[in-house]
Design a protein around this motif. Structure first.
Motif, PDB file in Angstrom:
ATOM      1  N   LEU A  61       0.235  -5.403  15.356  1.00 18.06           N
ATOM      2  CA  LEU A  61       0.631  -6.529  16.214  1.00 18.06           C
ATOM      3  C   LEU A  61       2.094  -6.911  15.983  1.00 18.06           C
ATOM      4  O   LEU A  61       2.809  -7.268  16.922  1.00 18.06           O
ATOM      5  CB  LEU A  61      -0.267  -7.739  15.954  1.00 18.06           C
ATOM      6  N   ALA A  62       2.544  -6.820  14.727  1.00 19.36           N
ATOM      7  CA  ALA A  62       3.920  -7.203  14.398  1.00 19.36           C
ATOM      8  C   ALA A  62       4.948  -6.280  15.036  1.00 19.36           C
ATOM      9  O   ALA A  62       6.112  -6.663  15.210  1.00 19.36           O
ATOM     10  CB  ALA A  62       4.114  -7.221  12.878  1.00 19.36           C
ATOM     11  N   THR A  63       4.525  -5.062  15.414  1.00 12.40           N
ATOM     12  CA  THR A  63       5.449  -4.140  16.092  1.00 12.40           C
ATOM     13  C   THR A  63       5.531  -4.412  17.584  1.00 12.40           C
ATOM     14  O   THR A  63       6.308  -3.763  18.295  1.00 12.40           O
ATOM     15  CB  THR A  63       5.014  -2.677  15.897  1.00 12.40           C
ATOM     16  N   GLY A  64       4.708  -5.338  18.089  1.00 10.48           N
ATOM     17  CA  GLY A  64       4.697  -5.635  19.514  1.00 10.48           C
ATOM     18  C   GLY A  64       3.590  -4.929  20.272  1.00 10.48           C
ATOM     19  O   GLY A  64       3.516  -5.012  21.501  1.00 10.48           O
TER      20      GLY A  64
ATOM     21  N   SER B  36      -0.392  -3.998  21.511  1.00  7.81           N
ATOM     22  CA  SER B  36      -1.454  -4.831  22.077  1.00  7.81           C
ATOM     23  C   SER B  36      -2.592  -5.028  21.079  1.00  7.81           C
ATOM     24  O   SER B  36      -2.695  -4.308  20.074  1.00  7.81           O
ATOM     25  CB  SER B  36      -2.013  -4.181  23.338  1.00  7.81           C
ATOM     26  N   LEU B  37      -3.468  -5.967  21.387  1.00  6.55           N
ATOM     27  CA  LEU B  37      -4.649  -6.204  20.552  1.00  6.55           C
ATOM     28  C   LEU B  37      -5.527  -4.957  20.510  1.00  6.55           C
ATOM     29  O   LEU B  37      -6.096  -4.626  19.468  1.00  6.55           O
ATOM     30  CB  LEU B  37      -5.438  -7.386  21.100  1.00  6.55           C
ATOM     31  N   TRP B  38      -5.641  -4.255  21.619  1.00  7.24           N
ATOM     32  CA  TRP B  38      -6.518  -3.083  21.685  1.00  7.24           C
ATOM     33  C   TRP B  38      -5.958  -1.959  20.817  1.00  7.24           C
ATOM     34  O   TRP B  38      -6.714  -1.244  20.140  1.00  7.24           O
ATOM     35  CB  TRP B  38      -6.677  -2.649  23.141  1.00  7.24           C
ATOM     36  N   GLU B  39      -4.652  -1.783  20.828  1.00 12.50           N
ATOM     37  CA  GLU B  39      -4.027  -0.796  19.937  1.00 12.50           C
ATOM     38  C   GLU B  39      -4.223  -1.196  18.480  1.00 12.50           C
ATOM     39  O   GLU B  39      -4.503  -0.353  17.620  1.00 12.50           O
ATOM     40  CB  GLU B  39      -2.536  -0.669  20.267  1.00 12.50           C
ATOM     41  N   ALA B  40      -4.082  -2.486  18.195  1.00  9.90           N
ATOM     42  CA  ALA B  40      -4.277  -2.977  16.828  1.00  9.90           C
ATOM     43  C   ALA B  40      -5.716  -2.753  16.358  1.00  9.90           C
ATOM     44  O   ALA B  40      -5.960  -2.446  15.191  1.00  9.90           O
ATOM     45  CB  ALA B  40      -3.918  -4.461  16.746  1.00  9.90           C
ATOM     46  N   THR B  41      -6.671  -2.872  17.285  1.00 13.09           N
ATOM     47  CA  THR B  41      -8.082  -2.662  16.942  1.00 13.09           C
ATOM     48  C   THR B  41      -8.335  -1.210  16.546  1.00 13.09           C
ATOM     49  O   THR B  41      -9.032  -0.929  15.564  1.00 13.09           O
ATOM     50  CB  THR B  41      -8.986  -3.045  18.128  1.00 13.09           C
ATOM     51  N   VAL B  42      -7.766  -0.285  17.307  1.00 14.46           N
ATOM     52  CA  VAL B  42      -7.940   1.135  16.991  1.00 14.46           C
ATOM     53  C   VAL B  42      -7.311   1.459  15.636  1.00 14.46           C
ATOM     54  O   VAL B  42      -7.935   2.104  14.775  1.00 14.46           O
ATOM     55  CB  VAL B  42      -7.317   2.020  18.092  1.00 14.46           C
ATOM     56  N   ILE B  43      -6.072   1.013  15.426  1.00 14.68           N
ATOM     57  CA  ILE B  43      -5.372   1.285  14.167  1.00 14.68           C
ATOM     58  C   ILE B  43      -6.136   0.660  12.991  1.00 14.68           C
ATOM     59  O   ILE B  43      -6.310   1.279  11.934  1.00 14.68           O
ATOM     60  CB  ILE B  43      -3.934   0.743  14.219  1.00 14.68           C
TER      61      ILE B  43
END
Length: 295
Positions: A253-256, A258-265
Motif C-alpha cells: 500500500l505504501a508504494t501506491g 491497490s488494496l487488491w494487489e496488497a491482498t495478493v502480496i
C-alpha cells in the motif's frame, strides 16, 4: 505419565529461539527490502539482549526502551510431532509508565520524519496505552504517513478498533468479534461495522485456512467485499502468518498499489511464513521466487 500423580512427564530434546512480537514484523520489512526501524519496550535481561542482537543481524534499527519493572516478553512452546502441546508465556501486561510513554513518543517522532509507513503491531501487553496511541496516530496524520495496524488477541484480550483512521486494519475473525462484542452477525456485516467504528479505509479479516476477507468502500461510495483463498494448504507452523501478511500488505500500500494487489502480496508472504518452523524473516529472493509462477 507420572506414577505419583496424573501429570505428564516430558524430556526436551531440542531448543530453538526465534525473534517474535513486533520485532519479526520489522525483520520481515527489512528482509523484503525496506529500511526498518523498531520502537519497542524490553526488560533489562538476557532475552532483551538476544532480541537486540538478532535485530542487528536482520538489519533492523532498534534502540529498545528499557523498563526495569517488566521482563522482556518470552513465549515458550513445547512441540511434538509437528504440533504445539503447551505454551508458557513470561510477560507483564500492565501499561508502561507515563515516563516511558514519553520516551516512546519522542523516539517515534524522530523516526516519523523519514517514514513512508507506520505499522502498529500490538500484542496488548501494555506498550501502547490508548492515550499514547492517539498521539502517535495524530502525529502520523499530520505528516500524511500511511498507517496499518493489528491488535492480537490470542491468550490476551484487546480491541483493534482503538486504532483509528488506519489505511488498513488486519485482524482475525475472533479479534473483530471481540472488538465489536458480536458473535452473531455475518463476516461482511462485522467487517463493515469494524471499518466504521475504527474509521479505517480498508479491513483485512484473516480466516485461517479459508484465506482472507477484504472489505473496503469503492470510489462510488458502495462497500466492496471479496475473499482471497489461502495459498498454503499444508502449513508447518502457523505462528507469524498474520505478522507477515500485515507487513507485506502494508509495504505494498505504501508504494501506491491497490488494496487488491496488497491482498495478493500479503497472502504470498503469509504462505511463505507458514512453510517454516518458527518466525524467520522472509527474504526478497524467496519472495520473488514464489511469485515466479504468476509471471
Amino acid at each position: 505419565k507420572s506414577q505419583e500423580d496424573p501429570s505428564l512427564v516430558i524430556t526436551p530434546l531440542d531448543k530453538r529461539r526465534f525473534l517474535g512480537g513486533a520485532g519479526i514484523v520489522a525483520a520481515h520489512a527489512a528482509g523484503l527490502g525496506a529500511t526498518a526501524s523498531l520502537i519497542t519496550v524490553t526488560g533489562s535481561d538476557a532475552c532483551g539482549e538476544f532480541a537486540k542482537q538478532i535485530l542487528d543481524t536482520y538489519k533492523v534499527s532498534c534502540c529498545p526502551i528499557i523498563d526495569d519493572s517488566r521482563p522482556t516478553t518470552l513465549k515458550q512452546r513445547y512441540r511434538a510431532d509437528g504440533k504445539t502441546l503447551l505454551r508458557v508465556s513470561h510477560l507483564v501486561q500492565s501499561s508502561i509508565s507515563p515516563t516511558l510513554q514519553e520516551a516512546v513518543y519522542h523516539q517515534y517522532i524522530d523516526c516519523l520524519e523519514k517514514a513512508d509507513l507506520v505499522v502498529f503491531s500490538d500484542f496488548n501487553y501494555g506498550c501502547l496505552p490508548n492515550n499514547l496511541i492517539s498521539r502517535l496516530i495524530a502525529a502520523a496524520a499530520e505528516r500524511e504517513v500511511i498507517c496499518v495496524a493489528d491488535s492480537q488477541c490470542s491468550s490476551q484480550v484487546g480491541d483493534v478498533s482503538r486504532f483509528r483512521d488506519m489505511n488498513l486494519i488486519s485482524a482475525t475473525e475472533r479479534e473483530v468479534r471481540i472488538s465489536l462484542r458480536d458473535n452473531d452477525d455475518g463476516l461482511t456485516v462485522i467487517a463493515e461495522r469494524l471499518r466504521n467504528r475504527a474509521k479505517a479505509k480498508h479491513v483485512m479479516m484473516k480466516l485461517g485456512s479459508d484465506g482472507v476477507l477484504v472489505h473496503t468502500k469503492g470510489p462510488d461510495g458502495r462497500t466492496m467485499t471479496n475473499q482471497f483463498p489461502a495459498l498454503n494448504h499444508s502449513p508447518i507452523d502457523v505462528a507469524g502468518a498474520g505478522d507477515s501478511m500485515l507487513i507485506a500488505a502494508g509495504l505494498t500500500l505504501a508504494t501506491g498499489a491497490s488494496l487488491w494487489e496488497a491482498t495478493v502480496i500479503g497472502s504470498v508472504a503469509s504462505a511463505l511464513q507458514v512453510a517454516k518452523l518458527g518466525n524467520q524473516p522472509i527474504s526478497q529472493t524467496e519472495f520473488l521466487a514464489a511469485l515466479h509462477p504468476f509471471k
